[in-house]
Design a protein around this motif. Structure first.
Motif, PDB file in Angstrom:
ATOM      1  N   UNK A   8       0.843  -1.187   0.271  1.00  0.00           N
ATOM      2  CA  UNK A   8      -0.048   0.163   0.241  1.00  0.00           C
ATOM      3  C   UNK A   8       0.881   1.235   0.027  1.00  0.00           C
ATOM      4  N   UNK A   9       2.091   1.333   0.822  1.00  0.00           N
ATOM      5  CA  UNK A   9       2.784   2.302   0.993  1.00  0.00           C
ATOM      6  C   UNK A   9       3.677   2.602  -0.180  1.00  0.00           C
ATOM      7  N   UNK A  10       4.037   1.461  -0.999  1.00  0.00           N
ATOM      8  CA  UNK A  10       4.604   1.593  -2.354  1.00  0.00           C
ATOM      9  C   UNK A  10       3.785   2.310  -3.355  1.00  0.00           C
ATOM     10  N   UNK A  11       2.584   1.683  -3.339  1.00  0.00           N
ATOM     11  CA  UNK A  11       1.587   2.422  -4.292  1.00  0.00           C
ATOM     12  C   UNK A  11       1.470   3.858  -4.128  1.00  0.00           C
ATOM     13  N   UNK A  12       1.280   4.389  -2.950  1.00  0.00           N
ATOM     14  CA  UNK A  12       1.329   5.913  -2.266  1.00  0.00           C
ATOM     15  C   UNK A  12       2.226   6.559  -2.860  1.00  0.00           C
ATOM     16  N   UNK A  13       3.735   6.012  -2.830  1.00  0.00           N
ATOM     17  CA  UNK A  13       4.714   6.609  -3.204  1.00  0.00           C
ATOM     18  C   UNK A  13       4.957   6.575  -4.810  1.00  0.00           C
ATOM     19  N   UNK A  14       4.033   6.355  -5.571  1.00  0.00           N
ATOM     20  CA  UNK A  14       3.885   6.212  -6.841  1.00  0.00           C
ATOM     21  C   UNK A  14       3.606   7.808  -7.405  1.00  0.00           C
ATOM     22  N   UNK A  15       2.647   8.512  -6.273  1.00  0.00           N
ATOM     23  CA  UNK A  15       2.154   9.737  -6.725  1.00  0.00           C
ATOM     24  C   UNK A  15       3.491  10.596  -6.521  1.00  0.00           C
ATOM     25  N   UNK A  16       3.742  11.275  -7.456  1.00  0.00           N
ATOM     26  CA  UNK A  16       4.987  12.224  -7.413  1.00  0.00           C
ATOM     27  C   UNK A  16       4.507  13.615  -8.123  1.00  0.00           C
ATOM     28  N   UNK A  17       5.305  14.462  -8.254  1.00  0.00           N
ATOM     29  CA  UNK A  17       5.093  15.707  -8.963  1.00  0.00           C
ATOM     30  C   UNK A  17       5.067  15.633 -10.438  1.00  0.00           C
ATOM     31  N   UNK A  18       5.916  14.682 -10.863  1.00  0.00           N
ATOM     32  CA  UNK A  18       5.984  14.387 -12.333  1.00  0.00           C
ATOM     33  C   UNK A  18       4.738  13.425 -12.711  1.00  0.00           C
ATOM     34  N   UNK A  19       4.172  12.546 -11.694  1.00  0.00           N
ATOM     35  CA  UNK A  19       3.174  11.866 -12.069  1.00  0.00           C
ATOM     36  C   UNK A  19       2.073  11.864 -11.071  1.00  0.00           C
ATOM     37  N   UNK A  20       1.257  13.115 -10.795  1.00  0.00           N
ATOM     38  CA  UNK A  20       0.316  13.234  -9.660  1.00  0.00           C
ATOM     39  C   UNK A  20      -0.775  12.419  -9.699  1.00  0.00           C
TER      40      UNK A  20
END
Length: 242
Positions: A8-20
């Motif tokens: 779950x945390x790995x998925x949350x960390x996929x949200x970035x400035x480049x890919x919001x």
């Protein structure tokens, strides 16, 4: 349970400035997970305010994270993170470790951990320095704009600007700086830039410096590795405070 939380945390960390924003299936493909599993995780995060879902079914970070970030900013002590990281870097490298930031057209040392060695590089907290000499200075200057670099050279009345620009170009290409006998006699240093999390601008440098004979070519990979490891901790703390 822990594996589920880790995913779950790995998925949350996929949200970035480049890919919001992410759709369920594209995030599942990116993470190499089944889309039903990803869907359950995203729905749970959305139900708790960590994500929001738009009309097209795409997910973005929610206000709960903004709220938690505000709490961190209110309660977070930069020194509680930076000082132990610098002390660990000084112990592991055997050299003086110090953090500097860009202040106007100069560099400013804001934290220092002394080397355990008898013969060591000396720099004081609060010490200001020009940006044209030493790895700690050049790791900052190399990543500034053309106009700023010209202003720094003009202020220092530097004669061989072309030589400095070649050195700075190499630092930009390498991503780190190393110098010998520039900041002090018989002293060498190696530094990495510190970047802002907001706009990726270089706002400072993390450095180790000491007697030149301890900075021979065969020692550099180890020293640089220690610096880069420490930077991951220091950089996030500095960015939160600036």
């Amino acid at each position: 349970m822990l594996k589920t939380l880790d995913k779950a945390l790995m998925l949350l960390n996929r949200f970035t400035v480049d890919r919001p924003t992410w759709g369920v299936r594209e995030l599942a493909a990116e993470a190499d997970l089944h889309h039903s599993e990803v869907h359950r995780v995203l729905v749970t995060f959305a139900d708790n305010g960590f994500l929001v879902k738009d009309a097209a079914g795409r997910y973005a970070l929610g206000l709960k994270l903004f709220e938690l970030g505000h709490i961190v900013q209110k309660t977070f002590s930069v020194d509680e993170v930076i000082e132990p990281a610098l002390k660990r870097l000084a112990q592991e490298s055997g050299e003086t470790a110090f953090l500097s930031v860009l202040d106007g057209h100069d560099g400013l040392c804001i934290n220092v951990a002394r080397s355990p060695q008898t013969l060591r590089f000396s720099i004081d907290q609060g010490q200001r320095f020009a940006l044209i000499a030493g790895s700690h200075a050049k790791a900052i200057l190399a990543f500034q704009g053309d106009a700023f670099r010209r202003e720094v050279c003009d202020r220092a009345a530097l004669k061989d600007v072309a030589l400095l620009e070649r050195q700075l170009a190499q630092i930009r290409a390498d991503g780190w700086a190393a110098t010998r006998e520039e900041a002090a006699t018989a002293v060498a240093g190696v530094s990495v830039p510190i970047r802002s999390s907001r706009n990726d601008a270089v706002i400072g440098s993390l450095s180790i410096a000491g007697q030149m004979h301890r900075f021979e070519e065969d020692a550099m990979p180890r020293l640089l590795g220690l610096l880069k490891t420490a930077r991951s901790t220091v950089e996030s703390a500095v960015a939160l405070n600036r």
